[in-house]
Design an enzyme around this catalytic site. Sequence first.
Site, mmCIF file in Angstrom:
data_model
loop_
_atom_site.group_PDB
_atom_site.id
_atom_site.type_symbol
_atom_site.label_atom_id
_atom_site.label_comp_id
_atom_site.label_asym_id
_atom_site.label_seq_id
_atom_site.Cartn_x
_atom_site.Cartn_y
_atom_site.Cartn_z
ATOM 1 C CG HIS A 157 -1.677 -1.220 1.467
ATOM 2 N ND1 HIS A 157 -2.947 -1.450 0.993
ATOM 3 C CD2 HIS A 157 -1.311 -2.344 2.125
ATOM 4 C CE1 HIS A 157 -3.336 -2.662 1.375
ATOM 5 N NE2 HIS A 157 -2.360 -3.226 2.046
ATOM 6 C CB SER A 278 13.526 23.064 -14.377
ATOM 7 O OG SER A 278 12.709 24.213 -14.540
ATOM 8 C CE LYS A 284 11.623 19.948 -10.652
ATOM 9 N NZ LYS A 284 10.535 20.495 -11.473
ATOM 10 C CD GLU A 291 9.668 12.806 -15.102
ATOM 11 O OE1 GLU A 291 8.637 13.457 -14.921
ATOM 12 O OE2 GLU A 291 10.782 13.326 -15.294
#
Length: 459
Positions: A157, A278, A284, A291
């Site tokens: 979970h 970024s 970043k 991804e």
Amino acid sequence: MKKKLWGGRFSKPTDNLVEEFTASISFDRRMYRQDIRGSIAHAKMLAKCGIITKSDSRKIVSGLREIQKEIENGEFEFTVAHEDIHMNIERRLTEKIGQAGGKLHTARSRNDQVALDIRMYLKDEIGEITGLIPELVRSLVRLARENIGVLMPGYTHLQRAQPIRFAHHLLAYVEMFLRDGERLQDCLKRADVMPLGSAALAGTGYPIDREYCAGLLGFRAISKNSMDAVSDRDFAIEFCAAASIMMMHFSRLSEELVLWSSQEFRFVRLADGFCTGSSIMPQKKNPDVPELVRGKTGRVYGHLLSLLTIMKSLPLAYNKDMQEDKEPLFDTVDTLKNVLAVTTALMGNITPDKKNMENALRLGFTTATEMADYLAGRGLPFREAHEVAGKVVSFCEKRGMGLEEVPLEKLREFSPIFNADVFEAIDVRSSADRKTSPGGSALVEIEKRLKELERIHGR
Ligand code: ARG
């Protein structure tokens, strides 16, 4: 206006729009090698069976070999006027060798030709793809081996559940990818059946020798029903299904890497070369590679659905709809190969953060079950033991400390039966290593599997 190979019964030229719309040359040219290989085998067979002369066959074969060179040197002019790879090549052959070229298509149709090409193409590609899996396995095995001492929480979970070794988590993916390889090998068996000689749909009256062709082309068997052979693409669908399952595995691994490399987890660091920045936020460092792998899973699933939908309810035998089978199939192959290569490389560029992983373990109270078991082992009914351990967890939670940091005197306030040996019982390392059931997270079990994998797949 280029003259069509099938132009006999037509009195008007094809509309330009229709020509563009119906052509597949822009994408099926990818199968030129398979098409030429198939045609060479067919020409040799025709001569062997006395259907064309040996001299015509020789002209055809050498003409086709020259065409292959023209294509590879970028000298071949592909044209939509000749619709697809089959007719582009045949047209050029006749241009080069004259009349003999027109004999190649005896006892053959584009319907069995295209089925043959796709099967050969897929056989080649499955060979390449499965050839990439051992390297992926080695990269995961290496990462597991190098970090065998690193513990982390295992999750259910997405809540910290029990201590495991990082290596155990990585080796779970190895098992998945090995099964993916088996699935691809299995679908190869069914792709490895030769449809050539089925002609348009009914077979042919020419005295052909299909077994001879199959031998030349390296097929293990010939198809048993000509209509089935030209009208099904189940082998391609099966491949896309196996690819989708493999992508599902890649997407789960990628998702974990995205999570683990976040500031929230800080379990792993991805090398700079595998991240991007970024353009606006200077702090970043984005995990673009995992991804994108996650995202590409969607397009592969989409291709599977496309193929299933294209084939749905098609009456036998060949229908032009089936020309739509190629782009999804090709893109599945390309995507899977890219993802395999990039993930393999990525695995060599990951550094686990032992401290943060083990800290998460400490503050996750992942050995609370062990504490309850310990008390139960000393005679307390399990329900009561569960209650006591729960209270200790709550005590620790408020103070931001791990279970093992509570002094014995304090533990005795919760239950007088606590003894000094409780610390061994709730130690995360010994908890993981006590899971000695076959396939469990104990060091001995992981070592056993690591050695096996290193022996089979190399280091
Ligand atoms: N380009 C066609 C395809 O990809 C080849 C087969 C065409 N056959 C036909 N009868 N029009 O499906």
